[in-house]
Design an enzyme around this catalytic site. Structure first.
Site, PDB file in Angstrom:
ATOM      1  N   THR A  15      -6.435  -5.190   0.269  1.00 15.50           N
ATOM      2  CA  THR A  15      -6.343  -4.561   1.588  1.00 15.50           C
ATOM      3  C   THR A  15      -5.704  -3.174   1.526  1.00 15.50           C
ATOM      4  O   THR A  15      -5.021  -2.820   0.566  1.00 15.50           O
ATOM      5  CB  THR A  15      -5.525  -5.442   2.559  1.00 15.50           C
ATOM      6  OG1 THR A  15      -4.188  -5.556   2.082  1.00 15.50           O
ATOM      7  CG2 THR A  15      -6.147  -6.824   2.689  1.00 15.50           C
ATOM      8  N   ASP A  16      -5.934  -2.421   2.597  1.00 21.34           N
ATOM      9  CA  ASP A  16      -5.313  -1.106   2.722  1.00 21.34           C
ATOM     10  C   ASP A  16      -4.010  -1.230   3.517  1.00 21.34           C
ATOM     11  O   ASP A  16      -3.564  -2.348   3.815  1.00 21.34           O
ATOM     12  CB  ASP A  16      -6.286  -0.111   3.365  1.00 21.34           C
ATOM     13  CG  ASP A  16      -6.741  -0.522   4.762  1.00 21.34           C
ATOM     14  OD1 ASP A  16      -6.067  -1.359   5.409  1.00 21.34           O
ATOM     15  OD2 ASP A  16      -7.767   0.009   5.226  1.00 21.34           O
ATOM     16  N   LEU A  17      -3.414  -0.120   3.894  1.00 24.45           N
ATOM     17  CA  LEU A  17      -2.144  -0.150   4.616  1.00 24.45           C
ATOM     18  C   LEU A  17      -2.244  -0.847   5.969  1.00 24.45           C
ATOM     19  O   LEU A  17      -1.256  -1.367   6.473  1.00 24.45           O
ATOM     20  CB  LEU A  17      -1.612   1.275   4.819  1.00 24.45           C
ATOM     21  CG  LEU A  17      -0.972   1.903   3.595  1.00 24.45           C
ATOM     22  CD1 LEU A  17      -0.629   3.366   3.862  1.00 24.45           C
ATOM     23  CD2 LEU A  17       0.274   1.145   3.167  1.00 24.45           C
TER      24      LEU A  17
END
Length: 132
Positions: A15-17
Site C-alpha cells: 500500500t501507499d501512504l
C-alpha cells in the site's frame, strides 16, 4: 474457460501512504495469477523454456482501476484467454474483492523463442492455452 481464481492478501508493503494498494502492485498480482493459470493447465514455464526455448513476453497492458483495494483485503484475480493466435495470446484479467471489481485488464502476450523472435506455439502448448 477461466482458470481458478488466484487469491492474494494485501500486505502493508503493498500500500501507499493512504493505505491503498499502490497501482503497480495490481500488475504484480496479475502476473502471479497468469503464472498460476498456466500451471493449472500443465504449463511449467521453466520446463517450457528448457525444452523448447519458448518464453512469454508481455507486449501490452491496458488496465482500468475501478475501486481501491486496502491493507488486509483478500483479493481474487481471474484470468481467461480471450484470443489465441499462432504466436500470441490476449488475456482478460480482473481483480475483485468478493464480487466487487477492483481492476480489469487486457494483457497481450507474445510467444517468443530464445532468439527473441516470435515463435509459433507448439500443439501441446496451444491445447493447454485453449483450456484457459
Amino acid at each position: 474457460m477461466t482458470a481458478s481464481p488466484f487469491e492474494v492478501r494485501v500486505y502493508y508493503e503493498d500500500t501507499d501512504l493512504a493505505g491503498v494498494v499502490y497501482h503497480a502492485n495490481h500488475l504484480k498480482y496479475m502476473e502471479r495469477a497468469r503464472t498460476e493459470a498456466l500451471r493449472s493447465v500443465g504449463v511449467d514455464q521453466g520446463v517450457l523454456k528448457a525444452e523448447t526455448g519458448i518464453v512469454f513476453l508481455v507486449t501490452r497492458v491496458a488496465i482500468h482501476y475501478l475501486r481501491p483495494a486496502f491493507f488486509d483485503d483478500l483479493l481474487a484475480v481471474d484470468t481467461a484467454v480471450t484470443r489465441l493466435g499462432s504466436a500470441s495470446l490476449t488475456l482478460g484479467q480482473s481483480i475483485r474483492r468478493g464480487v466487487e471489481a477492483v481492476a480489469t485488464a487486457e494483457v497481450r502476450v507474445a510467444i517468443v523463442g530464445s532468439d527473441g523472435r516470435a515463435a509459433r506455439a507448439p500443439g501441446r502448448l496451444r491445447e493447454a492455452l485453449s483450456r484457459l
